[in-house]
Write a protein that holds these residues in place. Sequence first.
Motif, PDB file in Angstrom:
ATOM      1  N   PHE A 124     -18.871  27.985  -6.252  1.00 28.80           N
ATOM      2  CA  PHE A 124     -18.919  29.702  -6.011  1.00 28.80           C
ATOM      3  C   PHE A 124     -18.665  29.810  -7.745  1.00 28.80           C
TER       4      PHE A 124
ATOM      5  N   LYS B 188     -16.757  33.483  -6.683  1.00 29.52           N
ATOM      6  CA  LYS B 188     -17.461  34.919  -5.611  1.00 29.52           C
ATOM      7  C   LYS B 188     -17.117  35.686  -4.402  1.00 29.52           C
ATOM      8  N   ASP B 189     -15.523  35.860  -4.343  1.00 33.45           N
ATOM      9  CA  ASP B 189     -14.571  36.482  -3.715  1.00 33.45           C
ATOM     10  C   ASP B 189     -13.230  36.078  -3.845  1.00 33.45           C
TER      11      ASP B 189
ATOM     12  N   LEU C 113      -9.282  29.196  -4.100  1.00 31.91           N
ATOM     13  CA  LEU C 113      -9.832  27.438  -4.165  1.00 31.91           C
ATOM     14  C   LEU C 113      -9.866  27.342  -5.659  1.00 31.91           C
TER      15      LEU C 113
ATOM     16  N   LYS D 185     -11.562  34.229  -1.400  1.00 33.89           N
ATOM     17  CA  LYS D 185     -10.675  33.442  -1.019  1.00 33.89           C
ATOM     18  C   LYS D 185     -11.215  32.034  -2.138  1.00 33.89           C
ATOM     19  N   SER D 186     -12.581  32.158  -2.329  1.00 34.12           N
ATOM     20  CA  SER D 186     -13.281  30.858  -3.135  1.00 34.12           C
ATOM     21  C   SER D 186     -12.484  31.248  -4.572  1.00 34.12           C
TER      22      SER D 186
END
Lengths: 420, 160
Positions: A67, A71-72, A78, A74-75
């Motif tokens: 990702f 990409k957002d 990460l 949440k990622s």
Amino acid sequence: MGMTITEKILAKAANKKTVRPGELIDAKIDVVMCHDVTTPAAISMLVEKGIDKVFDKDKIVVTPDHFQPAKDVKSAELHRRLDRWARRHQITHYYELGRAGVCHALLPEQGHIRPGEVIVGGDSHTCTYGAFAAFSTGIGSTDLAAAIATGKLWFKVPASMKLVLNGSLAPGVYSKDVILAIIARIGTDGALYQAMEFVGLALSEMSMEARMTMTNMAIEAGAKNGIMAFDDTTKRYLDEHLKDEKEYTVYESDADAAYVRVEEFDCSAFEPMVALPHLPSGGVPIGDCAGEAMDQAYIGSCTNGRIEDLRIAAKILKGKKVAIRTIVVPATPTIWKQAMDEGLFDIFYDAGCVISAPTCGACLGGFMGVLAEGEKCVSTTNRNFVGRMGHPKSEVYLASPATAAASAIQGKLTDPRGYI
Amino acid sequence: MSRAHVYNRDHINTDEIIPARYLNTDDEQELAKHCLEDLDEGFVDKVAEGDIIVGGEDFGCGSSREHAVWAIRGAKVQTVIARTFARIFYRNAINCGFYLIESPEAPDHINDGDDIEINYEAGYVMNKTTGAEIKFNPLPDFAVEIINDGGLLEHVKKSM
């Protein structure tokens, strides 16, 4: 009785003279590959269990790829967890955005893969590295955590299947077509728990890039690992890419090694293949599916996002216009720059393609080219499961970069041999 | 009661068990909300604690994402019974202490909605709805040891 390459590497890693299929061993790990989807969970487990350590900061290779760029939110979280951990442990080979790339293209390119070694990664396509006569397999987050902390893992020694690739490939037919034809014959669980050992004339004539396309998809036949013997082509690639430690051990299968199954293929008879939805085993010759209308073409991924793949696609797209959305994803920053320097970007731009940053992105329905309901994509990736690249009612057709490029021009599945 | 949710199909893959669009988290409860979403959209609404998923051959093929096991465990599913399992999924389950039942025969004797009882130690599945009793090969000793230790990390911690 003799041993296969796989058995010899595992015996060495387990500090044993011999191992046999089915035997349980504790193997020493040489390289651990970590990316942004499965590693953060492994880190959390290690912290929670009070064993937040790394067995060797030089032997862990970290790259966000699935990702990246985030990409957002949440990622992004990460990525931040991965980043903080890599810094906290001063991981030597940590590839950050700008140098990060699709892991299975990046590690060989950056000289982290050596013959005779045991490599594990938190990604099912880690079997890619077997093209270098190494034992390499994909693992989940718990295994990854154990490998990071201890540098060891338990394995059941796989039985080996031999795939003999006779003859030479015809023009317009590539290693992707070969692996799709193999999986179409043996099925998605045809090599379950086994090592797929590739040999033969067609293989010896392939570049390392082409070979990696085949070992990459060993998992799509259920295999534990894919493996290929060392030869001059392997040596040339390693001479060019290994950086610091240039030494390695070459293992060969004994003449009397045992195989559970031997499959022979006449590669000279192969045609361009397309794996129809929704299994990688759905491969048919292009003649059986040509004309099927597509909405998108995708050229990239750990299967076919290397420079050779982009050159093949560019040669077909040169001076042409694409009829459908076409996304080109160079798998690493080095490949990206190489493609730009060679003028491939001009060809892709002129044809109407978009060129993305290195990422796994749309291959797994993440971002950068996700499909809408009912859409169809001809893709150089490795999986065409239900919903793989987007909506559960979208469809993925797996093919070579040549077939994807020819299909992009026509807007429908097209035999690339008309463009060569 | 432990209800069986039967999916009479081979190659149920990790993209169907937990689609990649939800892999931006590793929170088990979050993942559980999307368990089997692309296979059976209504699954999470009908599954109850202790229920059982039944599949065909090669269950869990595809990605190495342990998220697939976590999504199932997070949905409070007791176990998965399948004719065969894909390698990484099977290994992940053992490593995180989740018992799977591999039985080529059992799926033939279980219908959707049947009430199932499992004796893990003796190695049999009891279908309380039909009365059928199907034996299965229990996990090998080393795997049981890992599960009993509470997963691979607890297991390796003992020798660290």
